[in-house]
Design a protein around this motif. Structure first.
Motif, short mmCIF file in Angstrom:
data_model
loop_
_atom_site.label_atom_id
_atom_site.label_comp_id
_atom_site.label_asym_id
_atom_site.label_seq_id
_atom_site.Cartn_x
_atom_site.Cartn_y
_atom_site.Cartn_z
N LEU A 62 43.07 47.46 23.98
CA LEU A 62 44.29 46.52 24.02
C LEU A 62 43.98 45.33 24.93
CD1 LEU A 62 47.09 47.06 24.62
CD2 LEU A 62 46.69 48.48 27.00
N LEU A 63 44.77 44.18 24.82
CA LEU A 63 44.34 42.85 25.59
C LEU A 63 44.83 43.04 26.42
CD1 LEU A 63 45.69 40.42 22.44
CD2 LEU A 63 43.34 41.13 23.69
N GLU A 64 43.97 42.22 28.42
CA GLU A 64 43.93 42.12 29.22
C GLU A 64 45.03 40.60 29.53
OE1 GLU A 64 40.82 40.66 31.45
OE2 GLU A 64 40.29 39.24 30.39
N GLU A 65 45.53 40.69 30.42
CA GLU A 65 46.78 39.66 31.18
C GLU A 65 47.57 39.51 30.56
OE1 GLU A 65 46.16 38.46 34.33
OE2 GLU A 65 43.82 39.00 34.55
N THR A 113 51.72 49.76 32.06
CA THR A 113 53.00 49.51 32.73
C THR A 113 53.24 48.01 33.58
OG1 THR A 113 52.53 50.61 34.58
CG2 THR A 113 54.10 51.77 33.08
N LYS A 114 51.61 48.27 33.73
CA LYS A 114 50.86 46.67 34.86
C LYS A 114 49.81 46.30 34.18
CE LYS A 114 51.31 48.97 38.95
NZ LYS A 114 50.80 49.79 40.04
N ARG A 115 49.77 44.39 33.88
CA ARG A 115 48.27 44.04 33.40
C ARG A 115 47.51 44.27 33.17
NH1 ARG A 115 49.68 37.64 35.63
NH2 ARG A 115 48.44 36.88 34.12
N LEU A 116 46.56 44.12 32.34
CA LEU A 116 45.70 44.54 32.43
C LEU A 116 44.22 43.66 33.26
CD1 LEU A 116 45.49 47.64 30.63
CD2 LEU A 116 46.01 48.15 32.66
N LYS A 120 38.20 44.38 36.13
CA LYS A 120 38.60 44.50 37.54
C LYS A 120 38.04 46.20 37.16
CE LYS A 120 41.78 42.86 40.35
NZ LYS A 120 43.45 42.88 40.63
N LYS A 121 37.73 46.89 35.42
CA LYS A 121 37.95 47.86 34.77
C LYS A 121 38.47 47.85 33.38
CE LYS A 121 39.68 52.67 35.22
NZ LYS A 121 37.84 53.03 35.86
N PRO A 122 37.26 47.84 32.80
CA PRO A 122 37.04 46.76 31.17
C PRO A 122 37.69 48.08 30.62
CG PRO A 122 35.16 47.74 31.79
CD PRO A 122 35.63 47.56 33.59
N LYS A 148 39.59 49.70 25.82
CA LYS A 148 39.15 49.59 26.45
C LYS A 148 39.76 47.79 26.22
CE LYS A 148 35.22 47.24 25.59
NZ LYS A 148 33.33 46.86 24.11
N ILE A 149 39.61 47.44 27.20
CA ILE A 149 40.81 46.30 27.95
C ILE A 149 39.25 45.30 26.93
CG2 ILE A 149 41.28 44.29 29.42
CD1 ILE A 149 42.73 48.03 29.39
N HIS A 150 40.36 44.21 26.40
CA HIS A 150 39.58 43.42 25.01
C HIS A 150 40.09 42.08 26.29
CE1 HIS A 150 38.41 41.29 21.76
NE2 HIS A 150 39.17 40.21 21.92
#
Length: 790
Positions: A62-65, A113-116, A120-122, A148-150
């Protein structure tokens, strides 16, 4: 027929960012260890016959920001037992479930629900499960999956320090290491170039350079001189994406200081210096200061000064002031204007610490000429010696010359000198000096045995300028003369046994002499001539300043002669020969067979164990005297009780009665007054005389009252007659004092106390005519009148 039911978990990736589901045949390292495979569950009768392995899944991206306005769609959860009638409910648990990640319990849709933020947490670990809505029992076993945050490039490089501080020696070669800077990027270094940092220098060229990959800063310019520029500020940039366009960057400041090396020699600002000093300056007196400048600092700027050449190498010295790095010229020896007026010195300044690599820059020292002018001053007289030692025989007569001292004025005028003795060093005035030529002579007789050395001080003073004076110690040794006779070293009292044999040694004699001859003492002992023929003893001289007393016969009798007085003559061998006679007391004693004394008195044979007759008589006499004293004391005390209290000092018949009563003042009604004398009837009956102790009580006689017009003579005669006929009066003549003033005088009272009570004022002006002796009295009484007038 067996029935198989399947549970399918499906993910649909929301737009515009896709998500990826990766079925794996085995577990993949780097993700949670517990991976649950979807399994085929049993029938409706809850009988578990066998399980069939289905496909495995464990991670999703999942893409961040995410910047969209809606929730970010993650995927969809679905079970093959979901018939769409709403009997199933989907449950999501794990990291961020219910807060960060939510699921639609009816459809199984999962959303963020929020920007990842990957930094902070990958990774997030979640668990999914389908349960019966009515009973709450699980329909399918719980399965675990990973999100996993991309990473995207959303973090710029950050240096570990905002400002770096570094130093490097001046004159360093190109490429000398200065410092290494480090920047870190929070992006994922395993994905793309988001975390790949490249360093570059924005400010500080051409003096310094930086390595793009390591961040090491080095010198880029040859022979950078600290004396020209000491501080440098370098700005370093760190950029990610490998430095490509579009990468993020960060900067830091590096403050670089060039440290000093000894590359500059000391230099004098001028080539010649000139100073002045007085010839009276004592050694160690500073004359002046010189200073060489050195562009270096610290240890490299330290300077050592030295005198290398010149006329005053042995007269002056130079020391270095460690605080100011100045050279201080000082006096090393006493100067003399009359001998030399000008000195020239060559002073050198050098660095004590020199680096070999900079020797090519030249010698690290410099020199300058120093000219010193000596100024003339009025100096005190100078003695020819620092101390004088004289000798004189102790038998020298008064006014005998011992020697002389010499002093002169060192100045050119050569002022005349007078000499004197410091009397604080010669309190007894034993010596004196000729004020003109400095001759020392005696003024009293000397005695070496009393004082061997005399230490006095002689003063030389300029006659024209008495303030200029100097002193010199004078040591006078008194030489010995044989003027003292030898004598016994101690008082000798010995004994001889009654049964002594002839030529028996009974005592060894030793002598002392106050004199101190050069060759040492040599005493001789002998009996005096008058005792040589009749003596019962002989003297044997041992020739070692000792002698022995020997018996001359066999046996002695203490009853015939208890004590012998033996005169011994002691002589010395010096010139003139001195001799003295000493007496040795020899007692005859009774001895045991070993020669030990037992008794030396004849009366000991009569009273061997008691007291002697003389001692007993003395004791009895003391007892008698003591008894007589006690008896006399008792008799005197008994006689005192009958004696009157009046004790005559001269005549036993003439007495003055002295009562020594002071009186009680005005309030004392019992005091004696004149009324009692004039009216004897007023005497109380019970009052007795106080001058004696009466043996019998007599009633006091009453006398008639004297008339008021009776004069003093009749009054005294009357009282005298009464005392003569009074049986209680003393039996001897006594003087009675009545203190009766009488009826008065035609001249009235002469007392000044009565004059105060008079109404008329007194005139004391006549006191001023009586002379200066009455001036004080005239002022006192004249002042009273003036006060009344005012």
């Amino acid at each position: 027929m067996r029935t198989y039911r399947y549970f399918l978990l499906l993910f649909w990736v929301g737009q515009p960012y896709p998500t990826f589901s990766a079925p794996l045949s085995k577990r993949t390292s780097g993700f949670p260890a517990k991976k649950r495979a979807l399994e085929l569950s049993g029938n409706s009768k809850n009988e578990l016959n066998r399980s069939k392995r289905s496909w495995m899944w464990n991670q999703f991206f999942l893409l961040e920001e995410y910047t969209g306005s809606d929730y970010q769609y993650v995927g969809k959860l679905h079970s093959d037992q979901d018939r769409g009638d709403g009997s199933l409910k989907y449950i999501l648990s794990g990291d961020g479930a219910g807060d960060l990640f939510i699921i639609n319990e009816n459809t199984g849709d999962i959303q963020a629900t929020k920007r990842l933020d990957r930094e902070k947490k990958p990774v997030y670990i979640l668990r999914a499960q389908a349960v019966n809505r009515r009973t709450g029992k699980p329909i399918e076993p719980e399965s675990e999956f990973v999100i996993k945050i991309h990473d995207i490039n959303d973090n710029e490089p950050i240096f570990t320090e905002e400002v770096y501080t570094a130093t490097v020696p001046e004159m360093s070669d190109v490429g000398t290491f200065v410092v290494q800077v480090t920047a870190t990027d929070a992006d994922d270094p395993t994905y793309g170039n988001s975390a790949k940092v490249v360093y570059s220098i924005l400010q500080g060229q051409p003096y310094f350079s930086v390595e793009s990959e390591t961040g090491i800063i080095k010198t880029a310019l040859h022979n950078m001189d600290r004396e020209n520029r000491e501080q440098y500020q370098v700005v370093i940039q760190a950029k990610d994406m490998g430095g490509q366009m579009g990468g993020l960057s960060g900067t830091t400041t590096v403050n670089i200081t060039l440290t000093d090396v000894n590359d500059n020699p000391p230099r004098f600002p001028q080539s010649t210096y000139q100073f002045k000093t007085a010839e009276s300056s004592p050694p160690g007196t500073p004359i002046g200061r010189i200073k060489a400048s050195d562009a270096d600092v610290g240890e490299n700027a330290k300077i050592v000064y030295s005198i290398t050449d010149g006329e005053g190498l042995d007269m002056f010295d130079v020391i270095t002031d460690q605080e100011t790095q100045e050279g201080i010229i000082t006096v090393k020896k006493l100067l003399d204007f009359e001998k030399k007026k000008v000195y020239t010195l060559k002073v050198e300044a050098s660095n004590p610490r020199v680096e070999a690599q900079f020797q090519y820059l030249g010698p690290f020292k410099d020199s300058a000429m120093v000219r010193i002018v000596v100024e003339d001053v009025d100096e005190p007289p100078v003695f020819s010696k620092v101390a004088y030692i004289l000798q004189i025989r102790e038998d020298a007569q008064i006014n005998t010359t011992i020697g002389s001292v010499t002093a002169q004025d060192p100045d050119a005028p050569r002022n005349p000198i007078k000499y004197s003795v410091d009397r604080h060093t010669d309190m007894d005035r034993i010596f004196n000096i000729d004020s003109g030529n400095g001759s020392i002579f005696t003024s009293k007789l000397l005695d070496r045995e009393t004082l061997l050395w005399h230490n006095i001080t002689v003063i030389a003073t300029e006659i024209n300028n008495p303030k200029q004076s100097s002193r010199v110690p004078l040591y006078i040794k008194v030489l010995d003369v044989n003027d003292n006779a030898p004598e016994f070293a101690e008082f000798y009292e010995t004994f001889v046994c009654e049964k002594a044999k002839a030529d028996q040694l009974i005592q060894t004699l030793r002598a002392v002499d106050k004199d101190d001859p050069y060759s040492g003492h040599q005493f001789s002992f002998s009996l005096s001539p008058e005792a040589t023929s009749s003596s019962n003893f002989t003297i044997h001289d041992n020739r070692d300043n000792t002698a022995g007393i020997l018996t001359r016969k066999n046996g002695y009798n203490r009853h015939e002669m208890s004590t012998y007085l033996l005169p011994v003559v002691i002589s010395d061998n010096d010139y003139p020969v001195q001799s003295s006679t000493g007496t040795v007391t020899v007692r005859v004693c009774a001895c045991d067979h070993h020669g030990n004394m037992q008794s030396c008195h004849a009366e000991a044979l009569i009273h061997p164990t008691g007291l002697s007759t003389g001692a007993l008589v003395a004791i009895l006499l003391c007892i008698v005297i003591l008894l007589v004293t006690v008896v006399l004391f008792a008799a005197l005390r008994r006689q005192r009780k009958k004696e009157p209290l009046i004790i005559s000092k001269e005549d036993i018949r003439d007495n003055i009665v002295s009562y020594n009563d002071e009186g009680g003042g005005e309030e004392d009604t019992q005091a004696f007054d004149i009324g009692t004398l004039r009216n004897p009837e007023a005497i109380e009956d019970n009052k007795l005389r106080r001058d004696i102790v009466p043996e019998a009580l007599f009633l006091p006689r009453r006398t008639p009252t004297a008339r008021d017009n009776t004069d003093v003579r009749d009054f005294i005669n009357q009282r005298l007659k009464e005392n003569d006929t009074d049986p209680t009066a003393p039996p001897y003549d006594s003087l009675a004092t009545y203190a009766y003033e009488g009826t008065g005088s035609v001249a009235d009272s002469l007392s000044s106390l009565e004059s105060v009570t008079t109404d008329g004022d007194q005139d004391y002006d006549y006191l001023s005519d009586w002379g200066p002796r009455f001036k004080k009295l005239a002022d006192m009484y004249g002042g009273v009148d003036s006060d009344k007038d005012s």
